[in-house]
Scaffold this motif. Structure first.
Motif, PDB file in Angstrom:
ATOM      1  N   THR A 118       0.866  -1.119   0.096  1.00  0.00           N
ATOM      2  CA  THR A 118      -0.052  -0.070   0.017  1.00  0.00           C
ATOM      3  C   THR A 118       1.113   1.130   0.166  1.00  0.00           C
ATOM      4  O   THR A 118       1.736   1.270   0.779  1.00  0.00           O
ATOM      5  N   TRP A 119       0.509   2.128  -0.832  1.00  0.00           N
ATOM      6  CA  TRP A 119       1.097   3.523  -0.915  1.00  0.00           C
ATOM      7  C   TRP A 119       0.445   4.494  -0.972  1.00  0.00           C
ATOM      8  O   TRP A 119      -0.603   4.753  -1.560  1.00  0.00           O
ATOM      9  N   ASN A 120       0.482   5.461  -0.082  1.00  0.00           N
ATOM     10  CA  ASN A 120      -0.464   6.536   0.266  1.00  0.00           C
ATOM     11  C   ASN A 120      -1.983   5.946   0.248  1.00  0.00           C
ATOM     12  O   ASN A 120      -2.865   6.941  -0.495  1.00  0.00           O
ATOM     13  N   ASP A 121      -2.123   4.896   0.912  1.00  0.00           N
ATOM     14  CA  ASP A 121      -3.680   4.590   1.079  1.00  0.00           C
ATOM     15  C   ASP A 121      -4.121   4.028  -0.317  1.00  0.00           C
ATOM     16  O   ASP A 121      -5.244   3.631  -0.231  1.00  0.00           O
ATOM     17  N   ILE A 122      -2.963   3.563  -1.194  1.00  0.00           N
ATOM     18  CA  ILE A 122      -3.638   3.217  -2.609  1.00  0.00           C
ATOM     19  C   ILE A 122      -3.197   1.700  -2.315  1.00  0.00           C
ATOM     20  O   ILE A 122      -1.766   1.413  -2.377  1.00  0.00           O
ATOM     21  N   PRO A 123      -3.813   0.652  -2.436  1.00  0.00           N
ATOM     22  CA  PRO A 123      -3.546  -0.755  -2.652  1.00  0.00           C
ATOM     23  C   PRO A 123      -2.970  -1.141  -3.914  1.00  0.00           C
ATOM     24  O   PRO A 123      -3.415  -0.770  -5.084  1.00  0.00           O
ATOM     25  N   VAL A 124      -1.772  -1.259  -3.939  1.00  0.00           N
ATOM     26  CA  VAL A 124      -1.060  -1.914  -5.306  1.00  0.00           C
ATOM     27  C   VAL A 124      -0.819  -3.267  -5.230  1.00  0.00           C
ATOM     28  O   VAL A 124      -0.192  -3.908  -4.189  1.00  0.00           O
ATOM     29  N   THR A 125      -1.649  -3.936  -6.183  1.00  0.00           N
ATOM     30  CA  THR A 125      -1.661  -5.531  -6.008  1.00  0.00           C
ATOM     31  C   THR A 125      -0.378  -6.102  -6.751  1.00  0.00           C
ATOM     32  O   THR A 125      -0.411  -7.321  -6.392  1.00  0.00           O
TER      33      THR A 125
END
Length: 259
Positions: free
Chosen positions: A207-214
């Motif tokens: 997760t980066w800045n509350d964005i999930p990177v799958t």
């Protein structure tokens, strides 16, 4: 007036996975001496050979080698601006298009367009100002404007200014602790050229800045030349995969101001 939301998402996608009414008008070109163009060297033989930054040379491009995210992100953050200019092709499930870019230190100017089911959207980001044309003419972004479209375009510009800074490439990729080098494979660039490159993929979602990177990977050619990135993120309740390739790095580009 209505902004092309898909274009805004694509613009956000460009920067997130690194690491996207009057009659339609075209940009008005200023006089030749005012056009923001990067001049070509007088004699190509005099051009210095590009050398990868030291942080890139710490990456062992051998299959199965584990690369720390801090090293990989730092390499991309330093390598791209060191070329100064280049082109990139961005493809998402919604649209695709070519963008030219130019760095001045860590400041980034860009110009390009995206084609998709919703039509064509062009944009210019020059000297910190964003312009977009979603088919109804050019609109200047201004977060303080009373016009909703100008506000949204201004907000998109703020996204670019926040995330296009190479420092944030390192920040995003560093959020993935470990990345594994894969066997060299053929990658097709946006200009149709095929190049052998090593994929370096993150070993686990992050997760980066509350964005999930799958899922995410970066491609590098021999000599640590950055070739592209691919990432899958979850934004606004949607899952989106964006692929971006870089090419013609270091070659002159022209970014035409919008008047």
């Amino acid at each position: 007036m209505k902004i092309n939301t898909a274009a805004a998402l694509a613009a956000l996608g460009i920067v997130v996975v690194l690491s996207g009414c009057a009659a339609s008008e075209t940009p008005t070109q200023k006089t030749p001496d005012a056009v923001a163009e990067t001049p070509a060297a007088e004699d190509p033989s005099d051009e210095p050979t590009w050398a990868a930054p030291a942080v890139c040379q710490d990456i062992d491009l051998t299959p199965d080698v584990i690369v720390p995210g801090s090293v990989l992100g730092g390499c991309i953050a330093e390598a791209l601006p060191s070329f100064v200019t280049g082109k990139e092709f961005v493809e998402t499930s919604m649209q695709s298009g070519e963008v030219v870019f130019r760095y001045s230190g860590t400041e980034l100017d860009m110009q390009g367009g995206f084609d998709g089911d919703g039509g064509t959207t062009q944009f210019t980001m020059l000297d910190g100002t964003m312009w977009m044309d979603s088919g109804s003419g050019w609109v200047k972004g201004d977060v303080n404007s009373d016009d909703q479209e100008a506000q949204m375009i201004g907000a998109t510009a703020e996204i670019f200014r926040t995330y296009a800074d190479p420092v944030h490439y390192a920040d995003l990729i560093s959020a993935g602790a470990e990345w594994r080098v894969g066997a060299a494979e053929s990658v097709t660039l946006g200009n149709g050229e095929n190049i052998e490159a090593y994929p370096i993929a993150v070993t686990a979602p992050f997760t980066w800045n509350d964005i999930p990177v799958t899922a995410s990977l970066a491609w590098f050619a021999e000599g640590w030349v950055p070739v592209g990135v691919r990432g899958t993120v979850e934004m606004f309740g949607m899952t989106e995969t964006t692929t971006q390739t870089w090419y013609e790095l270091g070659e002159p580009v022209e970014i035409v101001p919008v008047e």
